[in-house]
Write an enzyme that holds these catalytic residues in place. Structure first.
Site, PDB file in Angstrom:
ATOM      1  N   ALA A  86      35.189  40.090  40.578  1.00 41.11           N
ATOM      2  CA  ALA A  86      35.965  40.868  39.611  1.00 41.11           C
ATOM      3  C   ALA A  86      35.172  42.030  39.027  1.00 41.11           C
ATOM      4  CB  ALA A  86      36.459  39.949  38.496  1.00 41.11           C
ATOM      5  N   LYS A 111      38.241  47.243  30.175  1.00 38.32           N
ATOM      6  CA  LYS A 111      39.667  47.516  30.249  1.00 38.32           C
ATOM      7  C   LYS A 111      39.993  48.873  29.637  1.00 38.32           C
ATOM      8  CE  LYS A 111      39.589  43.699  32.137  1.00 38.32           C
ATOM      9  NZ  LYS A 111      38.137  43.754  32.177  1.00 38.32           N
ATOM     10  N   GLY A 144      28.419  43.334  45.666  1.00 41.72           N
ATOM     11  CA  GLY A 144      29.227  42.230  45.165  1.00 41.72           C
ATOM     12  C   GLY A 144      30.657  42.667  44.936  1.00 41.72           C
ATOM     13  N   CYS A 162      31.725  39.662  26.157  1.00 39.41           N
ATOM     14  CA  CYS A 162      33.103  39.974  26.524  1.00 39.41           C
ATOM     15  C   CYS A 162      33.658  41.114  25.692  1.00 39.41           C
ATOM     16  CB  CYS A 162      33.986  38.742  26.365  1.00 39.41           C
ATOM     17  SG  CYS A 162      35.729  39.063  26.702  1.00 39.41           S
ATOM     18  N   HIS A 200      66.767  41.127  34.413  1.00 44.53           N
ATOM     19  CA  HIS A 200      66.853  42.247  35.353  1.00 44.53           C
ATOM     20  C   HIS A 200      67.037  43.546  34.574  1.00 44.53           C
ATOM     21  CE1 HIS A 200      68.008  44.517  38.934  1.00 44.53           C
ATOM     22  NE2 HIS A 200      69.002  45.004  38.212  1.00 44.53           N
TER      23      HIS A 200
END
Length: 479
Positions: free
Chosen positions: A197, A50, A194, A41, A458
């Site tokens: 993810a 990432k 494939g 990982c 908000h």
């Protein structure tokens, strides 16, 4: 012979987090690692991908600067070597961080390849050079080959890319995620086999940088584990970006050229065609690393390439445990971390609740991002629930429009009888950061009433989560 309360085999996210939690609980703990602290990982998966995707994202924004009222003089370019170097640097930094954490928590690191010779005993041999990877020297302060004793042995050896017969990765023309993360040069065309993810993230990365990408998926939808509505929206966005997608189709044959591949593909009706590309990325799942650990000899039960455990990491052999990818799906780093913590807490006698896999979120960091937790709409109906479904589009959210990210959807699924949140499914900008709000709600057994009466700030993307809940009960405001 060194003796420990707990020895953990594997230092990926599951392994090193388990080691830290064990140390916190007062166990004398050691961890065995053969290649690199942090496991796949940190070194070859979640983290470096990432970093690559972030580079692609910045490139995308730079090439679309005009959309934001900005001008960039000259042509925007990218340097593949520099992109890879940055990605590897991020991994190296975190790798060193794991070493620091082991030292801080007084966890001994044993460098080598482990075999469980018998219950309570681990034999560690010198690390052999992993296939297609450079030899990595042992970090300073680690122990080496030898025989070690432990009352409890936890297997956290992770998983590796699955290889299909006749389409085995060769490191040159047929890639796994290892090679896809460190391309010596940028391929002009790719076939991605494939659409889970891993496959979709690499398809997104390479397409953003200009490669022609074709995704081949044997199942009827891309991102097969996702809600069908979210999958359909994702497919539309991918195709709009120029990714060619072939579902209900499989790669049946690959012929290698000098510097390209020709793939024969066949759909579910028997129609065949050939696809020629510079490279093929094999992303057809992973299989647990259960071999050469001594598990079979000890009678540890395995199934479909993974160790069989209860909800607390215990195998059928007392004193032997397994957590993370090697213990089966979902094969996610955060599942491994939590599973490991539960395992050692159970050993300590703290009586933790077994893991509820239905509450483990899944995230795909493609463009657009996809995130989900709980049941899909189809699964909820299959299980007999009468459902209320809420939807809220990004185009109706002020923050999304201001960001220039007006395409996306937040979808929530409730039990019509009780108001229980059964699942949440999101596609769009930053949804991998939003999903945790729904995860917390599910873990706290929150109903629609509490969610509707929660005040969301908000202007934020999170307001769409609130509106999706309101929509499920006919109270939506902004659509």
């Amino acid at each position: 012979m060194s003796s420990y309360d707990i020895i953990i085999i594997g230092s990926g996210p599951g392994g090193y987090v388990t080691a830290i939690r064990a140390a916190q609980l007062g166990f004398k703990t050691a961890i065995v690692e053969r290649e690199h602290l942090g496991g796949i990982c940190l070194n070859w998966g979640c983290i470096p991908t990432k970093a690559l995707l972030r580079s692609a994202e910045i490139y995308h924004y730079a090439t679309h600067a005009k959309d934001y009222g900005l001008g960039i003089e000259g042509k925007v370019t990218f340097d593949p070597a520099a992109i890879v170097k940055r990605s590897r640097g991020v991994s190296a930094q975190l790798n060193g961080g794991v070493g620091f954490l082991m030292k801080k928590n007084k966890v001994d690191v044993i460098w080598g390849e482990a075999t469980i010779s018998k219950v309570g005993e681990v034999v560690v041999a010198a690390t052999k050079k992993p296939a297609m990877q450079p030899q990595i020297p042992p970090p300073k302060g680690t122990l080496g080959a030898g025989t070690y004793q432990a009352k409890h042995i936890i297997v956290a050896t992770g998983a590796r890319p699955r290889a299909l017969p006749g389409i085995e990765p060769d490191g040159k023309l047929i890639w796994t995620y290892f090679e896809a993360m460190v391309p010596p040069e940028m391929p002009k065309s790719l076939v991605v086999m494939g659409s889970g993810a891993i496959g979709i993230e690499f398809a997104s990365f390479y397409r953003t940088l200009g490669a022609e990408v074709t995704v081949v998926e044997v199942l009827p939808q891309v991102l097969p584990v996702e809600d069908a509505e979210i999958s359909a929206l994702a497919r539309k966005r991918f195709e709009k970006q120029g990714v060619k997608i072939m579902t209900s189709t499989k790669v049946t044959k690959v012929e290698k050229g000098a510097n390209d591949v020709t793939c024969t593909v066949e759909d579910d009706k028997g129609n065949k065609q050939t696809l020629k590309a510079d490279r093929l990325i094999s992303a057809v799942g992973v299989v647990g690393n259960i071999e050469n650990l001594g598990l079979e000899k000890l009678g540890v039960k395995t199934e479909r390439g993974c160790v069989v455990t209860d909800g607390l990491g215990r195998t059928n052999v007392a004193g032997i445990y397994a957590i993370g990818d090697v213990a089966g799906p979902p094969m996610l780093a955060h599942k491994a971390e939590h599973e490991g913590a539960l395992c050692v807490e159970a050993i300590k006698g703290l009586n933790p609740h077994a893991m509820d896999k239905n509450m483990i979120p899944g995230c795909t960091y493609c463009n657009p991002q996809v995130a989900s937790v709980g049941l899909t709409e189809a699964k909820a109906k299959e299980q007999g629930f009468q459902v209320k479904v809420g939807r809220f589009p990004f185009i109706a959210n002020g923050k999304a429009i201001a960001l220039g990210e007006p395409e996306g959807l937040v979808k929530t699924i409730f039990d019509a009888k009780t108001g229980k949140l059964l699942g949440a499914h999101l596609i769009g900008a930053e949804v991998t950061e939003l999903i945790q709000g729904f995860v917390i709600a599910m873990n706290c057994e929150t109903t629609e009433e509490e969610l509707m009466h929660s005040v969301f700030p908000h202007p934020t993307l999170s307001e769409m989560m609130h509106e999706s809940v309101l929509d499920a009960y006919g109270r939506v405001i902004h659509t």
